[in-house]
Design a protein around this motif. Structure first.
Motif, PDB file in Angstrom:
ATOM      1  N   VAL A  83       0.849  -1.191   0.000  1.00 26.86           N
ATOM      2  CA  VAL A  83       0.000   0.000   0.000  1.00 26.86           C
ATOM      3  C   VAL A  83       0.885   1.241   0.000  1.00 26.86           C
ATOM      4  CG1 VAL A  83      -1.765   1.318   1.251  1.00 26.86           C
ATOM      5  CG2 VAL A  83      -1.833  -1.190   1.268  1.00 26.86           C
ATOM      6  N   VAL A  84       0.668   2.123  -0.965  1.00 25.61           N
ATOM      7  CA  VAL A  84       1.342   3.416  -1.005  1.00 25.61           C
ATOM      8  C   VAL A  84       0.375   4.472  -0.475  1.00 25.61           C
ATOM      9  CG1 VAL A  84       2.371   5.210  -2.462  1.00 25.61           C
ATOM     10  CG2 VAL A  84       2.787   2.787  -2.965  1.00 25.61           C
ATOM     11  N   VAL A  85       0.810   5.249   0.489  1.00 27.29           N
ATOM     12  CA  VAL A  85       0.007   6.344   1.028  1.00 27.29           C
ATOM     13  C   VAL A  85       0.695   7.650   0.641  1.00 27.29           C
ATOM     14  CG1 VAL A  85      -0.992   7.402   3.080  1.00 27.29           C
ATOM     15  CG2 VAL A  85      -0.738   4.898   2.961  1.00 27.29           C
ATOM     16  N   ILE A  86       0.109   8.343  -0.344  1.00 29.20           N
ATOM     17  CA  ILE A  86       0.625   9.646  -0.739  1.00 29.20           C
ATOM     18  C   ILE A  86       0.268  10.655   0.356  1.00 29.20           C
ATOM     19  CG2 ILE A  86       0.535  11.463  -2.487  1.00 29.20           C
ATOM     20  CD1 ILE A  86       1.794   8.866  -3.523  1.00 29.20           C
ATOM     21  N   LYS A 115       9.406  -4.413  -6.857  1.00 28.65           N
ATOM     22  CA  LYS A 115       8.135  -4.929  -7.376  1.00 28.65           C
ATOM     23  C   LYS A 115       7.131  -3.781  -7.510  1.00 28.65           C
ATOM     24  CE  LYS A 115       8.131  -7.608  -3.840  1.00 28.65           C
ATOM     25  NZ  LYS A 115       7.770  -8.583  -2.777  1.00 28.65           N
ATOM     26  N   ARG A 116       6.269  -3.902  -8.513  1.00 28.97           N
ATOM     27  CA  ARG A 116       5.200  -2.923  -8.653  1.00 28.97           C
ATOM     28  C   ARG A 116       4.242  -3.036  -7.473  1.00 28.97           C
ATOM     29  NH1 ARG A 116       4.774  -0.226 -13.374  1.00 28.97           N
ATOM     30  NH2 ARG A 116       6.351  -0.772 -14.941  1.00 28.97           N
ATOM     31  N   VAL A 117       3.486  -1.981  -7.220  1.00 32.66           N
ATOM     32  CA  VAL A 117       2.676  -1.898  -5.999  1.00 32.66           C
ATOM     33  C   VAL A 117       1.237  -2.307  -6.272  1.00 32.66           C
ATOM     34  CG1 VAL A 117       4.173  -0.117  -5.056  1.00 32.66           C
ATOM     35  CG2 VAL A 117       2.127   0.550  -6.331  1.00 32.66           C
ATOM     36  N   ASP A 118       0.560  -2.726  -5.211  1.00 35.67           N
ATOM     37  CA  ASP A 118      -0.820  -3.191  -5.342  1.00 35.67           C
ATOM     38  C   ASP A 118      -1.844  -2.066  -5.214  1.00 35.67           C
ATOM     39  OD1 ASP A 118      -0.217  -6.029  -5.578  1.00 35.67           O
ATOM     40  OD2 ASP A 118       0.377  -5.916  -3.465  1.00 35.67           O
ATOM     41  N   ILE A 119      -1.612  -1.140  -4.284  1.00 37.39           N
ATOM     42  CA  ILE A 119      -2.604  -0.103  -3.976  1.00 37.39           C
ATOM     43  C   ILE A 119      -1.892   1.227  -3.801  1.00 37.39           C
ATOM     44  CG2 ILE A 119      -4.268   0.727  -2.242  1.00 37.39           C
ATOM     45  CD1 ILE A 119      -4.795  -2.258  -1.566  1.00 37.39           C
ATOM     46  N   VAL A 120      -2.473   2.297  -4.354  1.00 35.57           N
ATOM     47  CA  VAL A 120      -2.007   3.655  -4.083  1.00 35.57           C
ATOM     48  C   VAL A 120      -3.201   4.489  -3.644  1.00 35.57           C
ATOM     49  CG1 VAL A 120      -0.843   5.720  -4.920  1.00 35.57           C
ATOM     50  CG2 VAL A 120      -0.201   3.479  -5.847  1.00 35.57           C
ATOM     51  N   ASP A 164      -0.204  10.510 -12.213  1.00 40.31           N
ATOM     52  CA  ASP A 164       0.318   9.784 -13.368  1.00 40.31           C
ATOM     53  C   ASP A 164       1.366   8.758 -12.946  1.00 40.31           C
ATOM     54  OD1 ASP A 164      -1.288  11.427 -14.914  1.00 40.31           O
ATOM     55  OD2 ASP A 164       0.342  12.802 -15.436  1.00 40.31           O
ATOM     56  N   ALA A 165       2.284   9.174 -12.072  1.00 44.79           N
ATOM     57  CA  ALA A 165       3.341   8.269 -11.628  1.00 44.79           C
ATOM     58  C   ALA A 165       2.781   7.120 -10.805  1.00 44.79           C
ATOM     59  CB  ALA A 165       4.376   9.040 -10.817  1.00 44.79           C
ATOM     60  N   SER A 166       1.784   7.416  -9.978  1.00 47.06           N
ATOM     61  CA  SER A 166       1.176   6.373  -9.141  1.00 47.06           C
ATOM     62  C   SER A 166       0.525   5.302 -10.007  1.00 47.06           C
ATOM     63  CB  SER A 166       0.143   6.992  -8.198  1.00 47.06           C
ATOM     64  OG  SER A 166       0.741   7.914  -7.317  1.00 47.06           O
ATOM     65  N   LEU A 167      -0.154   5.732 -11.052  1.00 45.73           N
ATOM     66  CA  LEU A 167      -0.787   4.774 -11.962  1.00 45.73           C
ATOM     67  C   LEU A 167       0.271   3.924 -12.663  1.00 45.73           C
ATOM     68  CD1 LEU A 167      -3.389   3.729 -13.264  1.00 45.73           C
ATOM     69  CD2 LEU A 167      -3.182   5.551 -14.962  1.00 45.73           C
ATOM     70  N   SER A 168       1.370   4.541 -13.048  1.00 43.87           N
ATOM     71  CA  SER A 168       2.444   3.810 -13.729  1.00 43.87           C
ATOM     72  C   SER A 168       3.096   2.768 -12.831  1.00 43.87           C
ATOM     73  CB  SER A 168       3.515   4.784 -14.226  1.00 43.87           C
ATOM     74  OG  SER A 168       2.996   5.658 -15.202  1.00 43.87           O
ATOM     75  N   ALA A 169       3.084   3.014 -11.516  1.00 45.53           N
ATOM     76  CA  ALA A 169       3.747   2.101 -10.581  1.00 45.53           C
ATOM     77  C   ALA A 169       2.898   0.894 -10.214  1.00 45.53           C
ATOM     78  CB  ALA A 169       4.125   2.863  -9.307  1.00 45.53           C
ATOM     79  N   LEU A 170       1.634   0.860 -10.639  1.00 44.60           N
ATOM     80  CA  LEU A 170       0.745  -0.231 -10.240  1.00 44.60           C
ATOM     81  C   LEU A 170       1.115  -1.549 -10.903  1.00 44.60           C
ATOM     82  CD1 LEU A 170      -2.909   1.206 -10.241  1.00 44.60           C
ATOM     83  CD2 LEU A 170      -1.458   0.710  -8.259  1.00 44.60           C
ATOM     84  N   ASP A 171       0.967  -2.620 -10.131  1.00 44.15           N
ATOM     85  CA  ASP A 171       1.119  -3.974 -10.642  1.00 44.15           C
ATOM     86  C   ASP A 171      -0.177  -4.395 -11.334  1.00 44.15           C
ATOM     87  OD1 ASP A 171       2.205  -6.446 -11.138  1.00 44.15           O
ATOM     88  OD2 ASP A 171       2.428  -7.020  -9.027  1.00 44.15           O
ATOM     89  N   SER A 172      -0.155  -5.534 -11.990  1.00 39.56           N
ATOM     90  CA  SER A 172      -1.387  -6.094 -12.551  1.00 39.56           C
ATOM     91  C   SER A 172      -2.416  -6.262 -11.432  1.00 39.56           C
ATOM     92  CB  SER A 172      -1.111  -7.447 -13.200  1.00 39.56           C
ATOM     93  OG  SER A 172      -0.212  -7.306 -14.276  1.00 39.56           O
ATOM     94  N   PHE A 173      -3.645  -5.908 -11.725  1.00 40.66           N
ATOM     95  CA  PHE A 173      -4.762  -5.905 -10.774  1.00 40.66           C
ATOM     96  C   PHE A 173      -4.568  -4.890  -9.646  1.00 40.66           C
ATOM     97  CE2 PHE A 173      -4.845 -10.120 -12.726  1.00 40.66           C
ATOM     98  CZ  PHE A 173      -6.150 -10.141 -13.210  1.00 40.66           C
ATOM     99  N   GLY A 174      -3.651  -3.936  -9.857  1.00 42.27           N
ATOM    100  CA  GLY A 174      -3.451  -2.881  -8.877  1.00 42.27           C
ATOM    101  C   GLY A 174      -4.587  -1.872  -8.911  1.00 42.27           C
ATOM    102  N   ARG A 175      -4.758  -1.161  -7.776  1.00 40.55           N
ATOM    103  CA  ARG A 175      -5.844  -0.183  -7.649  1.00 40.55           C
ATOM    104  C   ARG A 175      -5.295   1.150  -7.177  1.00 40.55           C
ATOM    105  NH1 ARG A 175      -5.459  -4.989  -5.303  1.00 40.55           N
ATOM    106  NH2 ARG A 175      -6.640  -4.623  -3.379  1.00 40.55           N
ATOM    107  N   LEU A 176      -5.622   2.189  -7.911  1.00 39.38           N
ATOM    108  CA  LEU A 176      -5.314   3.555  -7.501  1.00 39.38           C
ATOM    109  C   LEU A 176      -6.625   4.191  -7.071  1.00 39.38           C
ATOM    110  CD1 LEU A 176      -3.159   6.179  -9.415  1.00 39.38           C
ATOM    111  CD2 LEU A 176      -5.236   6.799  -8.231  1.00 39.38           C
TER     112      LEU A 176
END
Length: 318
Positions: A133-136, A199-204, A214-226
């Motif tokens: 989980v990424v918390v901006i 590794k790419r992230v699951d949640i932002v 834009d960067a947060s979306l780019s960092a998502l893994d498959s099935f990731g959620r922003l």
């Protein structure tokens, strides 16, 4: 009664303390003598009329209050504006009795920021145990609570972003595994992946907009959620084409707490769990500043300039 009124749209300078009649409750409403009012970043948008809901002049800002009802109950409540005042109105289904052991500031931290963090993780992103989980803006009102809740609920790795060494240190103290600067945004995606052990992230959980979105979306893994729940930069990210989402089964989800107000159980369930966590010292809301009513403009200057950490409150008695 004394109240803060906005009679023209603009920055902190449009917040004026005036004398107004005490509000009179209609059927289904409660009159609350306000001990403290909560200050939110959204209030700065309302003052300049750049929020999701359009404002009509004049108005009293403030959507959250804690105080006493006419029958003596201590409640924290949501109001449809009017909170920056000595008295304010709310509806019974939006008022929650504050348990012993929960301070005024903590209750105010929960009613908007706490329920937002709760729904970002539970309702919108459906966080699962072990996910990253990424918390901006991890040192902000929502961020400080989201970091703690993500760890409590079993996140595999929590990554915070914050604008200074002190704020990044705070995010780590609250439970983040690592904290980084969101700037510069053009390298943020790579740095988020690096912070997640390559590794790419699951949640932002994202509330800045612009290049950070834009960067947060780019960092998502498959099935990731922003989950987008704000635009503190006053700019939006690049429009997202459907093929960009389909290519890696990514999701972009919007969240606005006001949509929960029409479904009382969504607020009640969140507040009940959050009160319990605070009362047992498992969740610790942070007080970022206690401002006199006459210092309301400074409070807005401070929150807009990203100087603050945790929950800001307003004292209508001063």
């Amino acid at each position: 009664m004394r109240a803060v009124q906005v009679s023209e749209f603009g920055g902190p300078e449009v917040l004026k303390v005036v004398e107004l009649p005490k509000p009179v409750p209609a059927d289904g409403q409660l009159l609350v003598k306000v001990d403290r009012a909560g200050i939110n970043y959204a209030d700065t948008h309302q003052a300049e009329n750049s929020y999701l809901a359009q404002q009509k002049l004049p108005f009293i800002p403030g959507g959250e209050i804690v105080g006493r009802t006419e029958d003596g109950r201590r409640v924290v409540a949501l109001s449809a504006g009017g909170g920056y005042a000595e008295y304010a109105l709310t509806h019974e289904h939006l008022a929650f009795e504050v348990p012993d052991g929960v301070s005024d500031a903590a209750a105010l931290a929960l009613i908007v920021q706490g329920t937002t963090a709760w729904h970002l993780l539970r309702t919108s992103s459906h966080m699962q145990v072990g996910e990253s989980v990424v918390v901006i803006s991890a040192a902000g009102g929502v961020g400080t609570l989201a970091v703690q809740l993500a760890k409590l609920w079993g996140a595999g790795r929590v990554i915070g972003t914050a604008s200074s060494d002190g704020k990044r240190g705070l995010a780590v103290d609250l439970g983040a595994d690592v904290a980084i600067d969101a700037d510069p945004a053009d390298t943020l995606a790579e740095r988020l992946i690096e912070a997640n052990d390559g590794k790419r992230v699951d949640i932002v959980l994202e509330m800045t907009g612009g290049g950070v979105f834009d960067a947060s979306l780019s960092a998502l893994d498959s099935f990731g959620r922003l989950v987008a729940y704000g635009a503190a930069s006053r700019t939006m990210g690049t429009p997202v084409a459907p093929n960009k989402l389909m290519a890696h089964s990514k999701s972009v989800i919007g969240f606005w707490l006001q949509d929960c107000f029409r479904r009382p159980a969504m607020m009640r369930d969140a507040m009940s769990e959050l009160f319990g966590l605070v009362a047992t010292n498992k969740l610790k809301p942070l007080l970022g500043g206690d401002y006199a009513l006459t210092d309301v403009a400074q409070a807005h200057v401070d929150i807009r300039s990203r100087k603050t950490v945790g929950k800001l409150v307003l004292d209508p008695s001063k």
